[in-house]
Design a protein around this motif. Structure first.
Motif, PDB file in Angstrom:
ATOM      1  N   LEU A   1     -29.076 143.507  83.407  1.00  0.00           N
ATOM      2  CA  LEU A   1     -28.786 144.915  84.393  1.00  0.00           C
ATOM      3  C   LEU A   1     -28.119 146.291  84.340  1.00  0.00           C
ATOM      4  O   LEU A   1     -27.245 146.195  83.505  1.00  0.00           O
ATOM      5  CB  LEU A   1     -28.270 144.333  85.428  1.00  0.00           C
ATOM      6  N   VAL A   2     -28.603 147.302  84.814  1.00  0.00           N
ATOM      7  CA  VAL A   2     -28.281 148.367  84.307  1.00  0.00           C
ATOM      8  C   VAL A   2     -27.978 149.515  84.967  1.00  0.00           C
ATOM      9  O   VAL A   2     -28.765 149.590  85.708  1.00  0.00           O
ATOM     10  CB  VAL A   2     -28.267 149.237  82.715  1.00  0.00           C
ATOM     11  N   GLY A   3     -27.220 150.215  85.134  1.00  0.00           N
ATOM     12  CA  GLY A   3     -26.643 151.509  86.190  1.00  0.00           C
ATOM     13  C   GLY A   3     -25.432 152.126  86.428  1.00  0.00           C
ATOM     14  O   GLY A   3     -24.522 151.492  85.780  1.00  0.00           O
ATOM     15  N   SER A   4     -25.251 153.098  87.743  1.00  0.00           N
ATOM     16  CA  SER A   4     -24.239 152.982  87.595  1.00  0.00           C
ATOM     17  C   SER A   4     -23.494 152.737  89.260  1.00  0.00           C
ATOM     18  O   SER A   4     -23.720 152.059  89.394  1.00  0.00           O
ATOM     19  CB  SER A   4     -23.428 154.946  87.663  1.00  0.00           C
ATOM     20  N   SER A   5     -22.732 153.358  89.860  1.00  0.00           N
ATOM     21  CA  SER A   5     -22.287 152.668  90.915  1.00  0.00           C
ATOM     22  C   SER A   5     -23.348 152.456  91.997  1.00  0.00           C
ATOM     23  O   SER A   5     -24.139 152.829  92.856  1.00  0.00           O
ATOM     24  CB  SER A   5     -20.872 153.364  91.230  1.00  0.00           C
ATOM     25  N   ILE A   6     -22.469 150.995  92.517  1.00  0.00           N
ATOM     26  CA  ILE A   6     -23.564 151.123  94.497  1.00  0.00           C
ATOM     27  C   ILE A   6     -22.456 150.156  95.105  1.00  0.00           C
ATOM     28  O   ILE A   6     -22.168 149.641  94.990  1.00  0.00           O
ATOM     29  CB  ILE A   6     -24.733 149.412  93.696  1.00  0.00           C
ATOM     30  N   LYS A   7     -22.883 150.104  96.074  1.00  0.00           N
ATOM     31  CA  LYS A   7     -22.002 149.682  97.296  1.00  0.00           C
ATOM     32  C   LYS A   7     -22.403 149.373  98.343  1.00  0.00           C
ATOM     33  O   LYS A   7     -21.720 148.382  99.237  1.00  0.00           O
ATOM     34  CB  LYS A   7     -21.329 151.471  98.323  1.00  0.00           C
ATOM     35  N   GLY A   8     -23.991 149.340  98.187  1.00  0.00           N
ATOM     36  CA  GLY A   8     -24.682 148.559  99.625  1.00  0.00           C
ATOM     37  C   GLY A   8     -25.266 146.727  98.866  1.00  0.00           C
ATOM     38  O   GLY A   8     -24.760 146.053  99.487  1.00  0.00           O
ATOM     39  N   GLY A   9     -24.769 146.643  97.947  1.00  0.00           N
ATOM     40  CA  GLY A   9     -25.006 145.219  97.299  1.00  0.00           C
ATOM     41  C   GLY A   9     -23.981 144.478  95.637  1.00  0.00           C
ATOM     42  O   GLY A   9     -22.923 146.235  95.571  1.00  0.00           O
ATOM     43  N   ARG A  10     -23.758 143.969  95.534  1.00  0.00           N
ATOM     44  CA  ARG A  10     -23.117 143.400  94.529  1.00  0.00           C
ATOM     45  C   ARG A  10     -23.910 142.792  93.721  1.00  0.00           C
ATOM     46  O   ARG A  10     -24.980 141.613  94.122  1.00  0.00           O
ATOM     47  CB  ARG A  10     -22.208 142.132  94.563  1.00  0.00           C
ATOM     48  N   ILE A  11     -23.893 142.524  91.999  1.00  0.00           N
ATOM     49  CA  ILE A  11     -24.121 141.958  91.113  1.00  0.00           C
ATOM     50  C   ILE A  11     -23.672 140.625  91.500  1.00  0.00           C
ATOM     51  O   ILE A  11     -22.833 140.358  90.516  1.00  0.00           O
ATOM     52  CB  ILE A  11     -24.597 142.444  90.123  1.00  0.00           C
ATOM     53  N   ASP A  12     -23.552 139.596  92.204  1.00  0.00           N
ATOM     54  CA  ASP A  12     -23.475 138.253  92.835  1.00  0.00           C
ATOM     55  C   ASP A  12     -23.840 137.322  91.292  1.00  0.00           C
ATOM     56  O   ASP A  12     -24.714 137.568  90.987  1.00  0.00           O
ATOM     57  CB  ASP A  12     -23.125 137.935  93.734  1.00  0.00           C
ATOM     58  N   LYS A  13     -23.150 136.148  92.166  1.00  0.00           N
ATOM     59  CA  LYS A  13     -23.396 134.616  91.254  1.00  0.00           C
ATOM     60  C   LYS A  13     -24.805 134.701  91.704  1.00  0.00           C
ATOM     61  O   LYS A  13     -25.913 134.854  90.361  1.00  0.00           O
ATOM     62  CB  LYS A  13     -22.743 133.080  91.049  1.00  0.00           C
ATOM     63  N   GLY A  14     -25.606 134.799  92.418  1.00  0.00           N
ATOM     64  CA  GLY A  14     -27.135 134.377  92.301  1.00  0.00           C
ATOM     65  C   GLY A  14     -27.668 135.599  91.816  1.00  0.00           C
ATOM     66  O   GLY A  14     -29.014 135.093  91.601  1.00  0.00           O
ATOM     67  N   VAL A  15     -27.588 136.120  91.939  1.00  0.00           N
ATOM     68  CA  VAL A  15     -28.350 137.568  91.464  1.00  0.00           C
ATOM     69  C   VAL A  15     -28.609 137.114  89.771  1.00  0.00           C
ATOM     70  O   VAL A  15     -29.224 137.286  89.212  1.00  0.00           O
ATOM     71  CB  VAL A  15     -27.696 138.893  91.558  1.00  0.00           C
ATOM     72  N   MET A  16     -27.541 136.965  89.349  1.00  0.00           N
ATOM     73  CA  MET A  16     -27.711 136.542  87.827  1.00  0.00           C
ATOM     74  C   MET A  16     -28.075 135.487  87.350  1.00  0.00           C
ATOM     75  O   MET A  16     -28.711 135.549  86.891  1.00  0.00           O
ATOM     76  CB  MET A  16     -26.088 136.120  87.111  1.00  0.00           C
ATOM     77  N   LEU A  17     -27.812 134.513  88.580  1.00  0.00           N
ATOM     78  CA  LEU A  17     -28.688 132.967  88.630  1.00  0.00           C
ATOM     79  C   LEU A  17     -30.193 133.383  88.683  1.00  0.00           C
ATOM     80  O   LEU A  17     -31.049 132.982  88.293  1.00  0.00           O
ATOM     81  CB  LEU A  17     -27.965 132.323  89.885  1.00  0.00           C
ATOM     82  N   GLY A  18     -30.968 134.294  88.886  1.00  0.00           N
ATOM     83  CA  GLY A  18     -32.191 135.149  88.835  1.00  0.00           C
ATOM     84  C   GLY A  18     -32.987 134.509  87.429  1.00  0.00           C
ATOM     85  O   GLY A  18     -33.564 134.927  87.491  1.00  0.00           O
ATOM     86  N   SER A  19     -32.032 134.813  86.640  1.00  0.00           N
ATOM     87  CA  SER A  19     -32.793 135.313  84.933  1.00  0.00           C
ATOM     88  C   SER A  19     -31.735 133.754  84.465  1.00  0.00           C
ATOM     89  O   SER A  19     -31.016 134.916  84.234  1.00  0.00           O
ATOM     90  CB  SER A  19     -32.707 136.620  84.892  1.00  0.00           C
TER      91      SER A  19
END
Ligand code: NAD
Length: 352
Positions: free
Chosen positions: A55-73
């Motif tokens: 997962l790569v990119g600059s800043s985001i403000k509307g969402g978070r890369i939380d545990k749930g997102v990371m557990l997706g892969s």
């Protein structure tokens, strides 16, 4: 073997994803852009991240890369930022899951922030906007109200200002370097830096309350953590001098914005220079947008300058992600404690 999957959650420009495509990756682009960093929600990010390797990119403000997102892969090996700061990433969970997090504190970025801090200080204390407006929109030549502040210590006994630096990292340290020839008194609060850093920077080490009581300029350069969230609120504003100004180029949530607005309205403090806000983009109905020259605003652009901008960060972040995809430990690891675990999982196991 299917193509490795890279999710660019906040594309900077074409450069930010072309190199992944050239390396044979399948690239998914998120919605966030530099102009509008709101981007995808956490739920959308979770759907995009399923099966991702990076997962790569600059800043985001509307969402978070939380545990749930990371557990997706299960094969997610890196979350790489093109910009400074990792506050939209749950770094503790990344470490627990054996995923590397990198960010890009390039000199173009942090150096630009220091220059903006100096500009905020000078614009407010030298009354630049009032002096300019007096000639362009007024009829008077000189008025008492246009008297500004002499910043440095003088031989005639004028003591100069006290500048309080909260956070003596890259930006705080460079600021001290840039302020040195101005001969201001510099005091600093940063419990995580060793005393020799203060000595080398010629910054007197004090506790936060003393810094707030004694400073004419309080300038914030801490990373956003659970501990620094709202570290400046009603109690802290009450400690500041009524003539003092607050500068924040760090992260919006370091300051309790409602308390700041109240402190400005009640003249508990004299002014503020703000590049960052609790909610970004700053809502149109924020009272800050309506305030007079005592408040100087900019749209989280401190590091954005010709010849700098996000370009150097995109290069760092892209290189970090490509290294990780090749099975090599990238250069700019934020959560260094994860490296042994990461080596066991991915070292030598390239997917490109
Ligand atoms: P850094 O990591 O080099 O320094 C941060 C400092 O904060 C460290 O010395 C750390 O010890 C200190 N700190 C952490 N917790 C603290 C606490 N509770 N009390 C006091 N000090 C504490 O980071 P940096 O590159 O100097 O960046 C500083 C800030 O500027 C960060 O919040 C970063 O996100 C922000 N930033 C903003 C922009 C912008 O465009 N406005 C650009 C770059 C960086």
């Amino acid at each position: 073997m299917s193509a490795p999957k890279v999710v660019v959650f906040a594309p900077g420009d074409e450069e930010s994803y072309k190199r992944f495509e050239q390396a044979g990756c399948e690239v998914t682009l998120g919605k966030a852009s530099w102009a509008d960093p709101t981007g995808n929600t956490t739920e959308e990010l979770a759907a995009m991240a399923v099966g991702a390797d990076a997962l790569v990119g600059s800043s985001i403000k509307g969402g978070r890369i939380d545990k749930g997102v990371m557990l997706g892969s299960e094969q997610l090996r890196i979350v790489a930022k093109y910009t400074v700061g990792v506050d939209e990433i749950d770094v503790d969970s990344a470490t627990e899951l054996g995923i590397i997090v990198t960010h890009a504190p390039t000199e173009a970025n942090w150096g630009g922030v220091v220059e903006t801090t100096m500009q905020q200080m000078l614009t407010l204390l030298k009354k630049s906007r009032q002096r300019d407006a007096a000639l362009k929109h007024g009829t008077d030549w000189r008025t008492k109200e246009l008297t500004a502040t002499h910043i440095g210590r003088r031989e005639d006994g004028y003591p100069g200002l006290t500048v309080g630096i909260v956070g003596l990292g890259r930006i705080g340290g460079r600021l001290a370097q840039m302020l040195a020839p101005w001969r201001v008194r510099m005091i600093g609060y940063d419990p995580y830096q060793p005393v020799d850093r203060f000595i080398h920077a010629n910054v007197e080490r004090v506790d936060l309350d003393s810094l707030l009581r004694e400073s004419d300029v309080v300038t914030l350069h801490v990373t956003l953590t659970a501990e620094t969230r709202h570290m400046i609120g009603e109690r802290e504003f009450a400690l500041m001098k009524p003539t003092a100004i607050l500068l924040n180029t760090s992260r919006g949530p370091v300051v309790d914005e409602d308390a700041l607005i109240a402190a400005l309205q009640s003249e508990t403090i004299a002014g503020a220079g703000l590049d960052v806000f609790e909610v970004e983009p700053l809502p149109m109905d924020s009272p800050l947008r309506k305030m007079d020259e005592r408040v100087l605003l900019s749209a989280h652009v401190a590091a954005h300058n010709y010849g700098a901008g996000i370009g150097p960060g995109i290069q760092w972040g892209t290189e970090d992600a490509l290294r990780a995809l090749r099975g090599q430990v990238p250069e700019h690891v934020f959560n260094k404690e994860v490296i042994p675990r990461w080596r066991e999982r991915f070292e030598g196991r390239g997917v490109i």
